[in-house]
Design an enzyme around this catalytic site. Sequence first.
Site, PDB file in Angstrom:
ATOM      1  N   ASP A 126       9.294   2.798   0.146  1.00  0.00           N
ATOM      2  CA  ASP A 126       8.240   3.494   0.865  1.00  0.00           C
ATOM      3  C   ASP A 126       8.394   3.190   2.352  1.00  0.00           C
ATOM      4  O   ASP A 126       8.078   2.102   2.827  1.00  0.00           O
ATOM      5  CB  ASP A 126       6.873   3.044   0.338  1.00  0.00           C
ATOM      6  CG  ASP A 126       5.721   3.776   1.019  1.00  0.00           C
ATOM      7  OD1 ASP A 126       5.988   4.553   1.959  1.00  0.00           O
ATOM      8  OD2 ASP A 126       4.567   3.563   0.607  1.00  0.00           O
ATOM      9  N   LYS A 129       3.734   9.240   8.963  1.00  0.00           N
ATOM     10  CA  LYS A 129       3.528   8.660  10.296  1.00  0.00           C
ATOM     11  C   LYS A 129       4.519   9.222  11.341  1.00  0.00           C
ATOM     12  O   LYS A 129       4.343  10.350  11.737  1.00  0.00           O
ATOM     13  CB  LYS A 129       3.522   7.139  10.195  1.00  0.00           C
ATOM     14  CG  LYS A 129       2.405   6.724   9.209  1.00  0.00           C
ATOM     15  CD  LYS A 129       1.980   5.292   9.185  1.00  0.00           C
ATOM     16  CE  LYS A 129       0.719   5.167   8.344  1.00  0.00           C
ATOM     17  NZ  LYS A 129       0.807   4.366   7.147  1.00  0.00           N
ATOM     18  N   TYR A 162       0.851  -1.182   0.000  1.00  0.00           N
ATOM     19  CA  TYR A 162       0.000   0.000   0.000  1.00  0.00           C
ATOM     20  C   TYR A 162       0.890   1.236   0.000  1.00  0.00           C
ATOM     21  O   TYR A 162       1.839   1.321   0.787  1.00  0.00           O
ATOM     22  CB  TYR A 162      -0.896  -0.001   1.243  1.00  0.00           C
ATOM     23  CG  TYR A 162      -1.820   1.196   1.337  1.00  0.00           C
ATOM     24  CD1 TYR A 162      -2.899   1.337   0.465  1.00  0.00           C
ATOM     25  CD2 TYR A 162      -1.623   2.185   2.295  1.00  0.00           C
ATOM     26  CE1 TYR A 162      -3.753   2.429   0.550  1.00  0.00           C
ATOM     27  CE2 TYR A 162      -2.471   3.279   2.392  1.00  0.00           C
ATOM     28  CZ  TYR A 162      -3.535   3.396   1.517  1.00  0.00           C
ATOM     29  OH  TYR A 162      -4.380   4.475   1.616  1.00  0.00           O
TER      30      TYR A 162
END
Length: 438
Positions: free
Chosen positions: A248, A276, A153
Amino acid sequence: MQSKYLKYTMNIEKSKQLFEEAKKYIPGGVNSPVRAFKSVGGDPLFIKKGDGSKIYDVDGNEFIDYVGSWGPHIFGHNPSFIKNALLNAIENGTSFGAPTELEVKTAKLITELVPSVEMVRMVNSGTEATMSAVRAARGYTGKDKIIKFEGCYHGHADFFLIKAGSGALTLGIPTSPGVTKNNAADTLISDFNNIESVKNLIKANKNEIAAIIIEAIVGNMGVIKADDRFIKELRTLCDEEKIILIIDEVMTGFRVAKGGAQEVLGVKADLSTFGKIIGGGLPVGAFGGKKEIMEIIAPSGPVYQAGTLSGNPLAMSAGYAALSYIKDHPNLYNELEEKSAYLEEGIKENLKNLKRKFTLNRVGSMLTFFFTEEEVTDFNSAVKSDTRLYGKYFHEMLKREIYLPPAQFEAFFISTAHSKGDLDKTIESNFESLKAIF
Ligand SMILES: *Cc1c(COP(=O)(O)O)cnc(C)c1O
């Protein structure tokens, strides 16, 4: 069986009422799909407060939290040093749309912590980071296509919502309506941990691939680590074929090590993406990497990328506080490793005593408890998990005041705020919950 922790009655009336109200005004009642508890069933809890390892819902129930806002809260909820940084920053105003000193300090700090990053651009979410990194790679190479891996994702930009993980996988819409055929055509899909599948795509699309993007330690189909050999071969392939390797690190950055998955796996990305933890709990993303590539970004180069609130002083103050803390406390990752290993061992011991063989994957303070007996190394093995059983387990844990991710294909996050008492309660509740669902 005597249950030590089971709350036979848990009042969640106010959450239920709020959810009914929310559904009238917000699609599905939530601002991000996985919050809605769809895959585990039941109504989501509305959270009022977080403190250390705990969250508190609007009905006053207290839970040990393993979601940590889906990754950012590596120090637990609302640590005083981040709160104080925010309070100090807010005295001077919330946004200027002009450069600030804190942006420079934060960018410099990131380049110190992550060796492959020489230059960095701040954005407001992980989605923006990955989207912009791909644009930079396309602009730099002059090529259009990208390769991503099934089950990974990378946020919700159109060209990533093809065989995607996280909420898209959980809700059974890995390829979303609304993504055009043209958009989808430039995204090629390989199998995780399968170098042949990458080689085949490269061969069939010779000199057309701008970038390969990967979660080198996946969190979004549950936790799966790339094989050492696979990731090294991927790096070599990218060098040979002049393809930009984008790692990522939105979830893994500053989570699995201060230098992220790249440090753990001993590999260097050309471009990295962050989110995050980098925002200390505020909405921040970033992408960065080799100077030569990053200088393609406007205004130093022609690839346009911008943001009204990018590098926002409140967000930067929280992010800078988080990253400075990480830099000044190198022992943090040992502490997280010890706590997480303790939890893993406890759950494994329970499984042994109950004669069950479910799979636990853990890298540092990211852990997934897959309800399958087979080894999980890629998308196909991950989806063998019994998600219905996970849902039952989730609710048994919730009734014992343990808040786990409300979806099988996500990671539990352990923070430095989790105490031995928290972990012991979690392990004992795990035993009781497993007993209850069979
Ligand atoms: C969370 C996540 C994203 C998306 O970040 P948002 O801030 O939710 O847009 C991208 N990539 C990975 C690996 C993630 O875990």
